[in-house]
Design a protein around this motif. Structure first.
Motif, PDB file in Angstrom:
ATOM      1  N   GLY A  34       9.917  14.533   7.438  1.00 60.84           N
ATOM      2  CA  GLY A  34       8.768  13.774   7.921  1.00 60.84           C
ATOM      3  C   GLY A  34       7.711  13.483   6.876  1.00 60.84           C
ATOM      4  O   GLY A  34       6.927  12.549   7.029  1.00 60.84           O
ATOM      5  N   THR A  35       7.670  14.241   5.835  1.00 59.39           N
ATOM      6  CA  THR A  35       6.666  14.052   4.788  1.00 59.39           C
ATOM      7  C   THR A  35       7.180  13.242   3.604  1.00 59.39           C
ATOM      8  O   THR A  35       6.595  12.238   3.220  1.00 59.39           O
ATOM      9  CB  THR A  35       6.162  15.418   4.271  1.00 59.39           C
ATOM     10  N   SER A  36       8.304  13.652   3.060  1.00 60.99           N
ATOM     11  CA  SER A  36       8.842  12.979   1.872  1.00 60.99           C
ATOM     12  C   SER A  36       9.706  11.778   2.223  1.00 60.99           C
ATOM     13  O   SER A  36       9.980  10.939   1.375  1.00 60.99           O
ATOM     14  CB  SER A  36       9.669  13.964   1.049  1.00 60.99           C
ATOM     15  N   LEU A  37      10.155  11.719   3.483  1.00 62.62           N
ATOM     16  CA  LEU A  37      11.075  10.673   3.950  1.00 62.62           C
ATOM     17  C   LEU A  37      12.425  10.741   3.237  1.00 62.62           C
ATOM     18  O   LEU A  37      13.163   9.762   3.198  1.00 62.62           O
ATOM     19  CB  LEU A  37      10.449   9.275   3.797  1.00 62.62           C
ATOM     20  N   ARG A  93       0.897   6.396  15.054  1.00 65.64           N
ATOM     21  CA  ARG A  93       0.628   7.144  13.817  1.00 65.64           C
ATOM     22  C   ARG A  93       1.957   7.444  13.109  1.00 65.64           C
ATOM     23  O   ARG A  93       2.113   7.269  11.904  1.00 65.64           O
ATOM     24  CB  ARG A  93      -0.103   8.439  14.162  1.00 65.64           C
ATOM     25  N   ASN A  94       2.935   7.886  13.873  1.00 65.39           N
ATOM     26  CA  ASN A  94       4.253   8.201  13.312  1.00 65.39           C
ATOM     27  C   ASN A  94       4.908   6.964  12.702  1.00 65.39           C
ATOM     28  O   ASN A  94       5.495   7.026  11.628  1.00 65.39           O
ATOM     29  CB  ASN A  94       5.172   8.750  14.413  1.00 65.39           C
ATOM     30  N   VAL A  95       4.799   5.842  13.411  1.00 65.67           N
ATOM     31  CA  VAL A  95       5.426   4.604  12.913  1.00 65.67           C
ATOM     32  C   VAL A  95       4.777   4.177  11.598  1.00 65.67           C
ATOM     33  O   VAL A  95       5.462   3.785  10.654  1.00 65.67           O
ATOM     34  CB  VAL A  95       5.315   3.479  13.966  1.00 65.67           C
ATOM     35  N   LEU A  96       3.457   4.297  11.513  1.00 65.60           N
ATOM     36  CA  LEU A  96       2.791   3.922  10.256  1.00 65.60           C
ATOM     37  C   LEU A  96       3.191   4.868   9.124  1.00 65.60           C
ATOM     38  O   LEU A  96       3.362   4.442   7.986  1.00 65.60           O
ATOM     39  CB  LEU A  96       1.266   3.911  10.446  1.00 65.60           C
ATOM     40  N   ASP A  97       3.354   6.140   9.462  1.00 67.16           N
ATOM     41  CA  ASP A  97       3.779   7.105   8.439  1.00 67.16           C
ATOM     42  C   ASP A  97       5.194   6.794   7.947  1.00 67.16           C
ATOM     43  O   ASP A  97       5.570   7.175   6.842  1.00 67.16           O
ATOM     44  CB  ASP A  97       3.738   8.534   9.005  1.00 67.16           C
ATOM     45  N   LEU A  98       5.969   6.140   8.788  1.00 69.16           N
ATOM     46  CA  LEU A  98       7.362   5.850   8.435  1.00 69.16           C
ATOM     47  C   LEU A  98       7.539   4.471   7.800  1.00 69.16           C
ATOM     48  O   LEU A  98       8.660   4.060   7.493  1.00 69.16           O
ATOM     49  CB  LEU A  98       8.250   5.940   9.696  1.00 69.16           C
ATOM     50  N   THR A  99       6.432   3.732   7.654  1.00 70.17           N
ATOM     51  CA  THR A  99       6.541   2.388   7.085  1.00 70.17           C
ATOM     52  C   THR A  99       5.649   2.218   5.845  1.00 70.17           C
ATOM     53  O   THR A  99       4.739   1.398   5.842  1.00 70.17           O
ATOM     54  CB  THR A  99       6.156   1.315   8.122  1.00 70.17           C
ATOM     55  N   GLU A 131       6.582   1.006   3.051  1.00 70.91           N
ATOM     56  CA  GLU A 131       7.004  -0.112   2.204  1.00 70.91           C
ATOM     57  C   GLU A 131       7.527  -1.327   2.964  1.00 70.91           C
ATOM     58  O   GLU A 131       7.344  -2.461   2.517  1.00 70.91           O
ATOM     59  CB  GLU A 131       8.075   0.384   1.231  1.00 70.91           C
ATOM     60  N   TYR A 132       8.178  -1.091   4.091  1.00 70.85           N
ATOM     61  CA  TYR A 132       8.778  -2.197   4.827  1.00 70.85           C
ATOM     62  C   TYR A 132       8.223  -2.319   6.241  1.00 70.85           C
ATOM     63  O   TYR A 132       7.520  -1.435   6.720  1.00 70.85           O
ATOM     64  CB  TYR A 132      10.305  -2.050   4.881  1.00 70.85           C
ATOM     65  N   ARG A 133       8.599  -3.427   6.880  1.00 71.76           N
ATOM     66  CA  ARG A 133       8.122  -3.677   8.241  1.00 71.76           C
ATOM     67  C   ARG A 133       8.652  -2.635   9.218  1.00 71.76           C
ATOM     68  O   ARG A 133       7.934  -2.168  10.102  1.00 71.76           O
ATOM     69  CB  ARG A 133       8.557  -5.083   8.685  1.00 71.76           C
ATOM     70  N   LEU A 134       9.936  -2.296   9.109  1.00 75.61           N
ATOM     71  CA  LEU A 134      10.545  -1.350  10.046  1.00 75.61           C
ATOM     72  C   LEU A 134      10.516   0.071   9.515  1.00 75.61           C
ATOM     73  O   LEU A 134      10.534   0.288   8.295  1.00 75.61           O
ATOM     74  CB  LEU A 134      11.996  -1.769  10.315  1.00 75.61           C
ATOM     75  N   PRO A 135      10.477   1.047  10.417  1.00 75.14           N
ATOM     76  CA  PRO A 135      10.449   2.453  10.003  1.00 75.14           C
ATOM     77  C   PRO A 135      11.643   2.770   9.091  1.00 75.14           C
ATOM     78  O   PRO A 135      12.739   2.242   9.268  1.00 75.14           O
ATOM     79  CB  PRO A 135      10.554   3.218  11.319  1.00 75.14           C
ATOM     80  N   GLU A 136      11.394   3.627   8.125  1.00 74.39           N
ATOM     81  CA  GLU A 136      12.446   4.043   7.198  1.00 74.39           C
ATOM     82  C   GLU A 136      13.619   4.651   7.955  1.00 74.39           C
ATOM     83  O   GLU A 136      14.784   4.485   7.562  1.00 74.39           O
ATOM     84  CB  GLU A 136      11.857   5.062   6.214  1.00 74.39           C
ATOM     85  N   THR A 137      13.331   5.314   9.045  1.00 71.07           N
ATOM     86  CA  THR A 137      14.392   5.916   9.864  1.00 71.07           C
ATOM     87  C   THR A 137      15.326   4.835  10.404  1.00 71.07           C
ATOM     88  O   THR A 137      16.546   4.959  10.350  1.00 71.07           O
ATOM     89  CB  THR A 137      13.757   6.668  11.047  1.00 71.07           C
ATOM     90  N   THR A 138      14.721   3.772  10.938  1.00 68.70           N
ATOM     91  CA  THR A 138      15.504   2.677  11.504  1.00 68.70           C
ATOM     92  C   THR A 138      16.318   1.972  10.418  1.00 68.70           C
ATOM     93  O   THR A 138      17.488   1.648  10.620  1.00 68.70           O
ATOM     94  CB  THR A 138      14.558   1.647  12.164  1.00 68.70           C
ATOM     95  N   ARG A 139      15.709   1.750   9.276  1.00 72.04           N
ATOM     96  CA  ARG A 139      16.405   1.071   8.191  1.00 72.04           C
ATOM     97  C   ARG A 139      17.606   1.872   7.723  1.00 72.04           C
ATOM     98  O   ARG A 139      18.692   1.338   7.494  1.00 72.04           O
ATOM     99  CB  ARG A 139      15.437   0.816   7.036  1.00 72.04           C
ATOM    100  N   ARG A 140      17.423   3.170   7.572  1.00 69.63           N
ATOM    101  CA  ARG A 140      18.522   4.037   7.135  1.00 69.63           C
ATOM    102  C   ARG A 140      19.640   4.072   8.168  1.00 69.63           C
ATOM    103  O   ARG A 140      20.818   4.021   7.828  1.00 69.63           O
ATOM    104  CB  ARG A 140      18.009   5.458   6.906  1.00 69.63           C
TER     105      ARG A 140
END
Length: 228
Positions: free
Chosen positions: A67-70, A200-206, A208-217
């Motif tokens: 959750g911190t380093s992604l 808040r979580n979604v912003l923490d996960l984005t 660089e890109y529009r979609l969360p890093e989780t979704t992209r991966r």
DNA sequence: GCGACAG
DNA sequence: ATCTTGTCGC
């Protein structure tokens, strides 16, 4: 991780709706969610050929990030078949079985599940994120790329700008700009969290890109799994 | 009644 | 979701 078996596979839209109505009371809404989740899992599914009917080949993927380093903590993928035709409002039944296979193979129990689609921003207040929340018992949120139900005003142009998603008189989600000048995403809670924390979580996960890093991966992994 | 309609 | 070329922009 463990997944609860609360129902079989519906054979008709009416049966599917009945399952949603039966599970909806099990939702835990309005409770504080994980502000700084240790691990966050993204889920997505890729389809082969025509993604409309039932029976089409698909691959589900779950990617767990720190959750911190992604950084990637664990990955899981499963191949299967669409268990239901695509019907707006019953979308979850299509990919649920294969998604659950991928989740069961997971060693990590994530602190949060980020789903592709919606949570309570749904005609019967029970979208895919709600469904996965009840079956896993974990906090879940839904992040949709396009509108489904509800009315909203265009949010401001900057990252973090947002406007409420309203259905009838109630707030069912939030239209959130994750990057300056890009199309906003549609955030709604699924289970065991609140809308502020979800955004808040979604912003923490984005970062660089529009979609969360989780979704992209997860999107990338599901395509790879489908290809072989 | 007529469109719209997550992925 | 997936089918698909070129094109604008950093």
């Amino acid at each position: 991780m463990e997944v609860r078996e609360l129902h079989g596979r519906p054979s008709s839209p009416a049966e599917a709706e009945a399952i949603q109505d039966r599970l909806r009371p099990m939702l835990e809404l309005g409770v504080p969610g994980p502000v700084e989740p240790r691990t966050v899992a993204g889920l997505d599914v890729a389809y082969a050929g025509d993604g409309g009917g039932a029976g089409t080949r698909l691959a589900a993927a779950v990617v767990v990030l720190d959750g911190t380093s992604l950084e990637v903590v664990e990955e899981s993928a499963a191949v299967g078949t669409a268990a239901f035709p695509y019907v707006p409002g019953l979308f979850a039944f299509r990919e649920l079985p294969t998604l659950l296979d991928a989740l069961r193979a997971l060693k990590t129990v994530p602190d949060l599940l980020v789903c592709d689609g919606f949570g309570v921003a749904h005609p019967r207040r029970f979208g895919l994120a709600c469904h996965l929340g009840v079956l896993t018992g974990l906090p879940t949120i839904g992040v949709g790329k396009t509108a489904f139900i509800g009315a909203y005003e265009e949010p401001g142009p900057r990252r973090g700008d947002a406007s409420p998603l309203l259905d009838g008189g109630e707030v069912v989600g939030r239209v959130l700009r994750t990057r300056d000048g890009v199309k906003p995403v549609f955030v709604s809670v699924g289970h065991r969290t609140d809308l502020d924390t979800a955004c808040r979580n979604v912003l923490d996960l984005t970062p660089e890109y529009r979609l969360p890093e989780t979704t992209r991966r997860a999107d990338r992994l599901s395509r790879e799994a489908l290809a072989g």
